[in-house]
Design a protein around this motif. Structure first.
Motif, PDB file in Angstrom:
ATOM      1  N   ASP A 154       0.865  -1.175   0.000  1.00 32.75           N
ATOM      2  CA  ASP A 154       0.000   0.000   0.000  1.00 32.75           C
ATOM      3  C   ASP A 154       0.901   1.225   0.000  1.00 32.75           C
ATOM      4  O   ASP A 154       1.786   1.336   0.864  1.00 32.75           O
ATOM      5  N   VAL A 155       0.671   2.138  -0.956  1.00 37.21           N
ATOM      6  CA  VAL A 155       1.581   3.269  -1.152  1.00 37.21           C
ATOM      7  C   VAL A 155       0.843   4.541  -1.545  1.00 37.21           C
ATOM      8  O   VAL A 155      -0.324   4.513  -1.940  1.00 37.21           O
ATOM      9  N   ARG A 156       1.575   5.640  -1.464  1.00 35.37           N
ATOM     10  CA  ARG A 156       1.267   6.922  -2.110  1.00 35.37           C
ATOM     11  C   ARG A 156       2.520   7.325  -2.864  1.00 35.37           C
ATOM     12  O   ARG A 156       3.618   6.912  -2.499  1.00 35.37           O
ATOM     13  N   LEU A 157       2.373   8.167  -3.866  1.00 42.47           N
ATOM     14  CA  LEU A 157       3.515   8.723  -4.583  1.00 42.47           C
ATOM     15  C   LEU A 157       3.552  10.213  -4.265  1.00 42.47           C
ATOM     16  O   LEU A 157       2.620  10.950  -4.611  1.00 42.47           O
ATOM     17  N   VAL A 158       4.596  10.637  -3.565  1.00 34.33           N
ATOM     18  CA  VAL A 158       4.701  12.025  -3.111  1.00 34.33           C
ATOM     19  C   VAL A 158       4.577  12.976  -4.305  1.00 34.33           C
ATOM     20  O   VAL A 158       5.229  12.787  -5.328  1.00 34.33           O
ATOM     21  N   GLY A 159       3.712  13.968  -4.152  1.00 31.65           N
ATOM     22  CA  GLY A 159       3.549  14.986  -5.180  1.00 31.65           C
ATOM     23  C   GLY A 159       2.670  14.575  -6.351  1.00 31.65           C
ATOM     24  O   GLY A 159       2.591  15.301  -7.344  1.00 31.65           O
ATOM     25  N   PHE A 160       2.001  13.417  -6.240  1.00 30.16           N
ATOM     26  CA  PHE A 160       1.161  12.951  -7.339  1.00 30.16           C
ATOM     27  C   PHE A 160      -0.188  12.532  -6.766  1.00 30.16           C
ATOM     28  O   PHE A 160      -0.248  11.814  -5.759  1.00 30.16           O
ATOM     29  N   ASP A 161      -1.266  12.953  -7.401  1.00 32.78           N
ATOM     30  CA  ASP A 161      -2.612  12.645  -6.945  1.00 32.78           C
ATOM     31  C   ASP A 161      -2.848  11.128  -6.943  1.00 32.78           C
ATOM     32  O   ASP A 161      -2.611  10.452  -7.955  1.00 32.78           O
ATOM     33  N   THR A 162      -3.323  10.603  -5.820  1.00 30.14           N
ATOM     34  CA  THR A 162      -3.488   9.154  -5.679  1.00 30.14           C
ATOM     35  C   THR A 162      -4.579   8.607  -6.595  1.00 30.14           C
ATOM     36  O   THR A 162      -4.469   7.472  -7.077  1.00 30.14           O
ATOM     37  N   ALA A 163      -5.605   9.390  -6.878  1.00 33.02           N
ATOM     38  CA  ALA A 163      -6.636   8.938  -7.819  1.00 33.02           C
ATOM     39  C   ALA A 163      -6.033   8.737  -9.210  1.00 33.02           C
ATOM     40  O   ALA A 163      -6.336   7.757  -9.897  1.00 33.02           O
ATOM     41  N   ARG A 164      -5.176   9.651  -9.616  1.00 28.89           N
ATOM     42  CA  ARG A 164      -4.511   9.514 -10.923  1.00 28.89           C
ATOM     43  C   ARG A 164      -3.516   8.350 -10.900  1.00 28.89           C
ATOM     44  O   ARG A 164      -3.350   7.642 -11.903  1.00 28.89           O
ATOM     45  N   LEU A 165      -2.849   8.141  -9.778  1.00 27.79           N
ATOM     46  CA  LEU A 165      -1.939   7.001  -9.640  1.00 27.79           C
ATOM     47  C   LEU A 165      -2.719   5.696  -9.777  1.00 27.79           C
ATOM     48  O   LEU A 165      -2.276   4.751 -10.438  1.00 27.79           O
ATOM     49  N   SER A 166      -3.907   5.663  -9.179  1.00 28.94           N
ATOM     50  CA  SER A 166      -4.769   4.496  -9.276  1.00 28.94           C
ATOM     51  C   SER A 166      -5.141   4.209 -10.723  1.00 28.94           C
ATOM     52  O   SER A 166      -5.095   3.066 -11.186  1.00 28.94           O
ATOM     53  N   GLN A 167      -5.506   5.256 -11.462  1.00 27.73           N
ATOM     54  CA  GLN A 167      -5.860   5.069 -12.869  1.00 27.73           C
ATOM     55  C   GLN A 167      -4.663   4.551 -13.660  1.00 27.73           C
ATOM     56  O   GLN A 167      -4.807   3.679 -14.516  1.00 27.73           O
ATOM     57  N   ALA A 168      -3.475   5.069 -13.371  1.00 25.76           N
ATOM     58  CA  ALA A 168      -2.265   4.596 -14.058  1.00 25.76           C
ATOM     59  C   ALA A 168      -2.032   3.123 -13.759  1.00 25.76           C
ATOM     60  O   ALA A 168      -1.635   2.352 -14.645  1.00 25.76           O
ATOM     61  N   ALA A 169      -2.293   2.702 -12.511  1.00 25.12           N
ATOM     62  CA  ALA A 169      -2.124   1.295 -12.148  1.00 25.12           C
ATOM     63  C   ALA A 169      -3.132   0.421 -12.874  1.00 25.12           C
ATOM     64  O   ALA A 169      -2.802  -0.670 -13.351  1.00 25.12           O
ATOM     65  N   VAL A 170      -4.372   0.885 -12.992  1.00 22.96           N
ATOM     66  CA  VAL A 170      -5.392   0.142 -13.732  1.00 22.96           C
ATOM     67  C   VAL A 170      -4.968   0.015 -15.194  1.00 22.96           C
ATOM     68  O   VAL A 170      -5.082  -1.045 -15.803  1.00 22.96           O
ATOM     69  N   ASP A 171      -4.445   1.102 -15.748  1.00 16.37           N
ATOM     70  CA  ASP A 171      -4.016   1.098 -17.147  1.00 16.37           C
ATOM     71  C   ASP A 171      -2.892   0.097 -17.411  1.00 16.37           C
ATOM     72  O   ASP A 171      -2.774  -0.429 -18.518  1.00 16.37           O
ATOM     73  N   LEU A 172      -2.074  -0.187 -16.399  1.00 11.68           N
ATOM     74  CA  LEU A 172      -1.019  -1.202 -16.561  1.00 11.68           C
ATOM     75  C   LEU A 172      -1.624  -2.583 -16.798  1.00 11.68           C
ATOM     76  O   LEU A 172      -1.034  -3.417 -17.486  1.00 11.68           O
ATOM     77  N   GLY A 173      -2.777  -2.853 -16.177  1.00  9.76           N
ATOM     78  CA  GLY A 173      -3.462  -4.130 -16.367  1.00  9.76           C
ATOM     79  C   GLY A 173      -2.749  -5.305 -15.722  1.00  9.76           C
ATOM     80  O   GLY A 173      -2.843  -6.428 -16.198  1.00  9.76           O
TER      81      GLY A 173
ATOM     82  N   GLY B 264      -6.318  -1.529  -5.775  1.00  8.89           N
ATOM     83  CA  GLY B 264      -7.371  -1.029  -4.896  1.00  8.89           C
ATOM     84  C   GLY B 264      -7.089   0.404  -4.511  1.00  8.89           C
ATOM     85  O   GLY B 264      -5.988   0.725  -4.063  1.00  8.89           O
ATOM     86  N   TYR B 265      -8.072   1.273  -4.692  1.00 12.51           N
ATOM     87  CA  TYR B 265      -7.919   2.691  -4.388  1.00 12.51           C
ATOM     88  C   TYR B 265      -8.747   3.015  -3.145  1.00 12.51           C
ATOM     89  O   TYR B 265      -9.941   2.713  -3.099  1.00 12.51           O
ATOM     90  N   TYR B 266      -8.106   3.629  -2.148  1.00  8.88           N
ATOM     91  CA  TYR B 266      -8.742   3.980  -0.892  1.00  8.88           C
ATOM     92  C   TYR B 266      -8.669   5.504  -0.720  1.00  8.88           C
ATOM     93  O   TYR B 266      -7.719   6.019  -0.141  1.00  8.88           O
ATOM     94  N   PRO B 267      -9.678   6.223  -1.242  1.00  7.28           N
ATOM     95  CA  PRO B 267      -9.598   7.685  -1.240  1.00  7.28           C
ATOM     96  C   PRO B 267      -9.621   8.318   0.147  1.00  7.28           C
ATOM     97  O   PRO B 267      -8.947   9.323   0.372  1.00  7.28           O
ATOM     98  N   ARG B 268     -10.370   7.757   1.086  1.00  3.41           N
ATOM     99  CA  ARG B 268     -10.434   8.371   2.424  1.00  3.41           C
ATOM    100  C   ARG B 268      -9.085   8.323   3.120  1.00  3.41           C
ATOM    101  O   ARG B 268      -8.688   9.267   3.797  1.00  3.41           O
ATOM    102  N   ALA B 269      -8.386   7.228   2.984  1.00  7.59           N
ATOM    103  CA  ALA B 269      -7.058   7.098   3.593  1.00  7.59           C
ATOM    104  C   ALA B 269      -5.960   7.559   2.640  1.00  7.59           C
ATOM    105  O   ALA B 269      -4.799   7.620   3.021  1.00  7.59           O
ATOM    106  N   ASP B 270      -6.318   7.865   1.408  1.00  7.18           N
ATOM    107  CA  ASP B 270      -5.403   8.369   0.384  1.00  7.18           C
ATOM    108  C   ASP B 270      -4.218   7.436   0.158  1.00  7.18           C
ATOM    109  O   ASP B 270      -3.061   7.813   0.329  1.00  7.18           O
TER     110      ASP B 270
END
Length: 194
Positions: A147-166, A171-177
């Motif tokens: 479970d991670v965040r990428l400093v300086g990058f929106d986690t929702a967009r990071l989630s979409q990038a991960a989905v795009d990798l296939g 799993g995206y957890y917006p409340r806990a970011d």
């Protein structure tokens, strides 16, 4: 929410170390510097930077080159991703590091903040008893999830990038970011992505 638990076959090898030896081993491993390979020499470098949110440990490491994974670097990453509650360490699936590297290459950013790496069965059971969304057979217990965040990058967009990798579970957890990625079958869960 889809089940992101581990398959029932096989068990991972865990190593428990007394706390004082654990601390000394960790402190000794952190200052080691791995040499960068020259791009002009035709050797690609796969670099990741981490900060563990619970221990505040930092790691900047080249974990792979054209010859494969670099064993001392993988060992240092395994140490960083240990169960910080129990001190247990496991051999993490190096494909997790490839996924993180691919995300960093797509998204930019510098440092991944680690929320959770390896979890011992006892830690997982404890978390499951007082938190929603903790799978009974979590891939964290096999060293196949992070479970991670990428400093300086929106986690929702990071989630979409991960989905795009296939690749693997996302799993995206917006409340806990934070973003959960694993090396299981491809599947997604969490809030809707843009």
């Amino acid at each position: 929410m889809p089940d992101h638990s581990k398959p029932s076959h096989g068990t991972a090898h865990r190593k428990t170390v007394p706390h004082r030896r654990l601390l000394l081993k960790g402190l000794a491993a952190l200052p080691l510097a791995l040499p960068f390979r020259s791009a002009s020499a035709g050797t690609a470098k796969y670099q990741l930077k981490f900060r563990h949110t619970h221990t505040d440990e930092l790691l900047d490491v080249v974990f792979r080159d054209n010859r494969g994974y670099i064993a001392p670097a993988i060992q240092r990453m395994n140490w960083l991703l240990r169960d910080h509650r129990s001190g247990e360490m496991i051999h993490m699936d190096p494909q997790l590091f490839d996924i993180l590297h691919a995300l960093r290459a797509r998204c930019g950013g510098e440092t991944f903040e680690i929320i959770s790496g390896y979890r011992s069965p006892l830690t997982n059971a404890s978390l499951r008893s007082h938190r929603r969304g903790v799978a009974k057979n979590s891939l964290h217990m096999d060293g196949r999830a992070i479970d991670v965040r990428l400093v300086g990058f929106d986690t929702a967009r990071l989630s979409q990038a991960a989905v795009d990798l296939g690749i693997g579970g996302v799993g995206y957890y917006p409340r806990a970011d934070f973003l959960h990625v694993d090396t299981g079958d491809f599947r997604t869960w969490g809030a809707a992505r843009s």
